[in-house]
Design a protein around this motif. Sequence first.
Motif, mmCIF file in Angstrom:
data_model
loop_
_atom_site.group_PDB
_atom_site.id
_atom_site.type_symbol
_atom_site.label_atom_id
_atom_site.label_comp_id
_atom_site.label_asym_id
_atom_site.label_seq_id
_atom_site.Cartn_x
_atom_site.Cartn_y
_atom_site.Cartn_z
ATOM 1 N N LEU A 9 0.834 -1.205 0.000
ATOM 2 C CA LEU A 9 0.000 0.000 0.000
ATOM 3 C C LEU A 9 0.869 1.255 0.000
ATOM 4 N N VAL A 10 1.898 1.278 0.812
ATOM 5 C CA VAL A 10 2.798 2.435 0.850
ATOM 6 C C VAL A 10 3.494 2.600 -0.503
ATOM 7 N N ARG A 11 3.927 1.506 -1.100
ATOM 8 C CA ARG A 11 4.527 1.580 -2.436
ATOM 9 C C ARG A 11 3.529 2.155 -3.451
ATOM 10 N N GLN A 12 2.254 1.796 -3.298
ATOM 11 C CA GLN A 12 1.227 2.315 -4.203
ATOM 12 C C GLN A 12 1.051 3.819 -4.026
ATOM 13 N N VAL A 13 1.082 4.295 -2.786
ATOM 14 C CA VAL A 13 0.971 5.741 -2.535
ATOM 15 C C VAL A 13 2.137 6.475 -3.202
ATOM 16 N N VAL A 14 3.337 5.934 -3.104
ATOM 17 C CA VAL A 14 4.496 6.534 -3.766
ATOM 18 C C VAL A 14 4.291 6.528 -5.279
ATOM 19 N N ASP A 15 3.759 5.439 -5.799
ATOM 20 C CA ASP A 15 3.486 5.356 -7.230
ATOM 21 C C ASP A 15 2.458 6.408 -7.650
ATOM 22 N N ASP A 16 1.444 6.629 -6.801
ATOM 23 C CA ASP A 16 0.454 7.677 -7.078
ATOM 24 C C ASP A 16 1.150 9.026 -7.236
ATOM 25 N N TRP A 17 2.063 9.332 -6.309
ATOM 26 C CA TRP A 17 2.809 10.590 -6.365
ATOM 27 C C TRP A 17 3.644 10.663 -7.638
ATOM 28 N N ASN A 18 4.360 9.592 -7.947
ATOM 29 C CA ASN A 18 5.254 9.612 -9.099
ATOM 30 C C ASN A 18 4.500 9.719 -10.421
ATOM 31 N N LYS A 19 3.285 9.226 -10.468
ATOM 32 C CA LYS A 19 2.455 9.319 -11.675
ATOM 33 C C LYS A 19 1.621 10.600 -11.685
ATOM 34 N N ALA A 20 1.764 11.426 -10.659
ATOM 35 C CA ALA A 20 0.962 12.650 -10.512
ATOM 36 C C ALA A 20 -0.526 12.320 -10.487
ATOM 37 N N ASP A 21 -0.868 11.167 -9.916
ATOM 38 C CA ASP A 21 -2.265 10.727 -9.825
ATOM 39 C C ASP A 21 -2.763 10.967 -8.405
ATOM 40 N N LEU A 22 -2.933 12.240 -8.055
ATOM 41 C CA LEU A 22 -3.343 12.564 -6.693
ATOM 42 C C LEU A 22 -4.780 12.135 -6.412
ATOM 43 N N ASP A 23 -5.600 11.938 -7.448
ATOM 44 C CA ASP A 23 -6.955 11.422 -7.224
ATOM 45 C C ASP A 23 -6.922 9.997 -6.681
ATOM 46 N N ALA A 24 -5.873 9.239 -7.016
ATOM 47 C CA ALA A 24 -5.747 7.871 -6.504
ATOM 48 C C ALA A 24 -5.541 7.859 -4.991
ATOM 49 N N LEU A 25 -5.065 8.974 -4.440
ATOM 50 C CA LEU A 25 -4.908 9.035 -2.986
ATOM 51 C C LEU A 25 -6.256 8.853 -2.285
#
Length: 140
Positions: A9-25
């Motif tokens: 889950l933490v890796r996914q949050v980092v991936d959200d940031w790196n993809k600029a997908d803040l809606d995924a948060l």
Amino acid sequence: MSTESATALVRQVVDDWNKADLDALDEHLDPSTYVNRDPNNPEVTDFASYKRWAAAARAAFPDLHVTIDDLIAEGEKVAKLWSFEATHQGEFLGIAPTGKRITWSGITIYRVSGDRVVECTWRTDALGLLQQLGAIPAAR
């Protein structure tokens, strides 16, 4: 949640940031219970204020990339040692864009409940960031 699932889950949050997908948060952090603890950003306390801060950070550093330097999980907590590289292209903390390439680092402790992050506690090298942006003179 297992420690393997919590680290994923933490890796996914980092991936959200790196993809600029803040809606995924919205899917990975619990909007109704999320608590943010950051002594450098005391006004960022809940999900709504965290999302505003995240949007401002992405606008200031549109090419940002977070690297996970280490992850340690135990129980409901995951500690992430991280570094962040980006180019300062927009206003950040009242500092006009400098065009400077910066590196920022810190540690974040995530608390996970169910399948979402419910709390983050941050410790970052704010002084180093401000020195790189030219807001504070570097030590000699």
